[in-house]
Scaffold this active site. Structure first.
Site, PDB file in Angstrom:
ATOM      1  N   TYR A 130       0.663  -1.212  -0.269  1.00 38.04           N
ATOM      2  CA  TYR A 130       0.395   0.038  -0.472  1.00 38.04           C
ATOM      3  C   TYR A 130       0.724   1.569   0.214  1.00 38.04           C
ATOM      4  CZ  TYR A 130       0.634   0.761   5.015  1.00 38.04           C
ATOM      5  OH  TYR A 130       1.229   1.375   6.069  1.00 38.04           O
TER       6      TYR A 130
ATOM      7  N   ARG B 249       8.391   4.031  -4.432  1.00 36.73           N
ATOM      8  CA  ARG B 249       8.230   3.508  -3.474  1.00 36.73           C
ATOM      9  C   ARG B 249       7.084   2.138  -3.810  1.00 36.73           C
ATOM     10  NH1 ARG B 249       7.252   5.127   2.659  1.00 36.73           N
ATOM     11  NH2 ARG B 249       5.665   5.498   1.795  1.00 36.73           N
TER      12      ARG B 249
ATOM     13  N   ARG C 167      -7.832 -20.238  -3.016  1.00 35.38           N
ATOM     14  CA  ARG C 167      -6.716 -20.180  -1.313  1.00 35.38           C
ATOM     15  C   ARG C 167      -5.739 -21.706  -1.199  1.00 35.38           C
ATOM     16  NH1 ARG C 167      -5.395 -21.419   3.554  1.00 35.38           N
ATOM     17  NH2 ARG C 167      -4.593 -19.558   5.143  1.00 35.38           N
TER      18      ARG C 167
ATOM     19  N   HIS D 209      -1.453 -21.057  -0.690  1.00 33.94           N
ATOM     20  CA  HIS D 209      -0.207 -20.616  -0.027  1.00 33.94           C
ATOM     21  C   HIS D 209       0.683 -20.280  -1.418  1.00 33.94           C
ATOM     22  CE1 HIS D 209      -1.134 -21.326   4.102  1.00 33.94           C
ATOM     23  NE2 HIS D 209      -0.381 -20.413   4.089  1.00 33.94           N
TER      24      HIS D 209
ATOM     25  N   LYS E 166       6.905  -2.170   1.719  1.00 33.35           N
ATOM     26  CA  LYS E 166       5.617  -1.124   2.972  1.00 33.35           C
ATOM     27  C   LYS E 166       4.437  -2.367   2.601  1.00 33.35           C
ATOM     28  CE  LYS E 166       2.577   3.024   2.689  1.00 33.35           C
ATOM     29  NZ  LYS E 166       3.456   3.244   4.688  1.00 33.35           N
TER      30      LYS E 166
ATOM     31  N   GLU F 227      11.890   2.357  14.529  1.00 36.38           N
ATOM     32  CA  GLU F 227      10.583   3.095  13.660  1.00 36.38           C
ATOM     33  C   GLU F 227       9.891   3.464  15.438  1.00 36.38           C
ATOM     34  OE1 GLU F 227       9.516   2.283  10.048  1.00 36.38           O
ATOM     35  OE2 GLU F 227       9.980   0.647  10.335  1.00 36.38           O
TER      36      GLU F 227
ATOM     37  N   LEU G  97      10.915   1.253   7.518  1.00 33.58           N
ATOM     38  CA  LEU G  97      10.332   1.849   6.210  1.00 33.58           C
ATOM     39  C   LEU G  97      11.277   2.525   5.846  1.00 33.58           C
ATOM     40  CD1 LEU G  97       8.400   0.780   3.546  1.00 33.58           C
ATOM     41  CD2 LEU G  97       6.656   2.917   5.466  1.00 33.58           C
TER      42      LEU G  97
HETATM   43  N1  PLP Z   1       7.477   3.730   8.962  1.00 34.09           N
HETATM   44  C1  PLP Z   1       6.122   2.909   9.332  1.00 34.09           C
HETATM   45  C2  PLP Z   1       6.049   1.309   9.636  1.00 34.09           C
HETATM   46  C3  PLP Z   1       4.916   3.501   8.423  1.00 34.09           C
HETATM   47  O1  PLP Z   1       3.593   2.751   8.088  1.00 34.09           O
HETATM   48  C4  PLP Z   1       5.133   4.417   7.836  1.00 34.09           C
HETATM   49  C5  PLP Z   1       4.413   5.040   7.432  1.00 34.09           C
HETATM   50  O2  PLP Z   1       3.105   4.633   7.187  1.00 34.09           O
HETATM   51  C6  PLP Z   1       7.097   5.458   8.469  1.00 34.09           C
HETATM   52  C7  PLP Z   1       7.329   4.850   8.185  1.00 34.09           C
HETATM   53  C8  PLP Z   1       6.603   6.907   7.097  1.00 34.09           C
HETATM   54  O3  PLP Z   1       6.534   6.671   6.200  1.00 34.09           O
HETATM   55  P1  PLP Z   1       6.637   7.935   5.346  1.00 34.09           P
HETATM   56  O4  PLP Z   1       6.828   8.916   5.328  1.00 34.09           O
HETATM   57  O5  PLP Z   1       6.394   7.795   3.264  1.00 34.09           O
HETATM   58  O6  PLP Z   1       4.783   7.993   5.316  1.00 34.09           O
END
Ligand code: PLP
Length: 286
Positions: free
Chosen positions: A33, A52, A100, A102, A147, A180, A205
């Site tokens: 996403y 991304r 369904r 895997h 993501k 993070e 991320l």
């Molecule tokens: N880290 C995580 C785990 C996230 O889910 C997000 C955004 O959803 C971010 C960092 C920040 O990313 P962005 O600046 O692209 O929104």
């Protein structure tokens, strides 16, 4: 006015927006996403977000659901139909619908779902007072750079934060370093004025907001280091903040029970927040 969503080629009332129960996103969290900020009618960092998205799709070997120009025109049409001036676009691509099992299905068509919503920007005291974060163990997998919609550890972490009266949870790896937040990147300003955020590898991320802030920080001649920091170092920091497309730059004034700085938003974070919103207003529009 009722909200409109986009689902696999159709614009539908939000309340009726649905995918099949055997969509692999629903069954396996087999999808990715993006969330794009819309600020004063324009999308911020649209191209980096779409880059991304392509990267995430590539890592999972999910084909693109449509060409980039087509995707960009759906984004614009969705904003138009929902009359969004300032808000967020959410888009999700999954491997599609299949019986369904895997392994990757042979002939599934990737599913594309897009929604948009308005948001109000926090201002004044809400920003000045900052937010509290708690620290929690990072229990996620080893590909946090993708993501994906597989967000269960993030959901549990955010819920834990909420139940503790905090806004976000900073996840801490086995060596004691902050990776993070559950939906944000983490930053500190050390006592001697160094701006620090963790280097981007498979443990985090690589936020699009993070990348833009790095550019803005460089432009403002801030002393910048991409490295890990421990939760203890963060608690002793002069300032802390989080970044994301949804929260821009949000000052952090408490980590667990430690008050950061004088308990109010710090000047570096506030400066970067201003710089980011200026950027969003102008050159961040792509
Ligand atoms: N880290 C995580 C785990 C996230 O889910 C997000 C955004 O959803 C971010 C960092 C920040 O990313 P962005 O600046 O692209 O929104």
């Amino acid at each position: 006015m009722s909200r409109i969503a986009y689902v696999n080629g159709r614009y539908v009332p939000h309340a009726d927006a649905a995918v099949h129960v055997e969509d692999r996103g629903y069954q396996f969290a087999d999808g990715v996403y993006e969330v794009v900020l819309v600020y004063n009618g324009r999308m911020v960092d649209e191209i980096p977000h779409l880059d991304r998205l392509d990267r995430s799709l590539g890592e999972l070997r999910i084909p693109s659901p449509m060409s980039r120009p087509a995707l960009r025109s759906v984004m614009r049409e969705l904003l138009r139909r929902n009359r969004i001036h300032t808000g967020l676009i959410y888009m999700q691509v999954t491997r599609g619908v299949a019986r369904r099992d895997h392994p990757f299905p042979k002939n599934a068509q990737p599913s594309l779902v897009m929604t948009a919503k308005r948001i109000a920007l926090p201002t004044g005291a809400a920003v000045e007072n900052g937010v509290r974060v708690i620290s929690i163990p990072d229990i996620r997998w080893e590909r946090c750079d993708i993501k994906t919609v597989a967000l269960l550890p993030n959901v549990l972490g955010k819920q834990q934060a909420k139940e503790a009266g905090a806004y976000e949870a900073w996840q801490v790896d086995r060596d004691g370093y902050v990776t993070e937040g559950t939906s944000t990147n983490a930053w500190i300003v050390t006592k001697d004025g160094e701006l620090v955020t963790r280097n981007a590898n498979q443990a985090i991320l690589n936020g699009i907001t993070r990348l833009t802030l790095l550019k803005l920080a460089e432009r403002e001649n801030l002393r910048l280091v991409e490295r890990g920091f421990t939760i203890e170092e963060a608690k002793r920091a002069r300032e802390a903040f989080i970044s994301s497309a949804t929260s821009f730059v949000t000052p952090v004034t408490q980590i667990d029970d430690a008050v950061i700085g004088n308990g109010k938003a710090g000047s570096v974070g506030l400066g970067l927040r201003r710089a980011y919103l200026d950027y969003a207003e102008g050159e961040g529009r792509t």
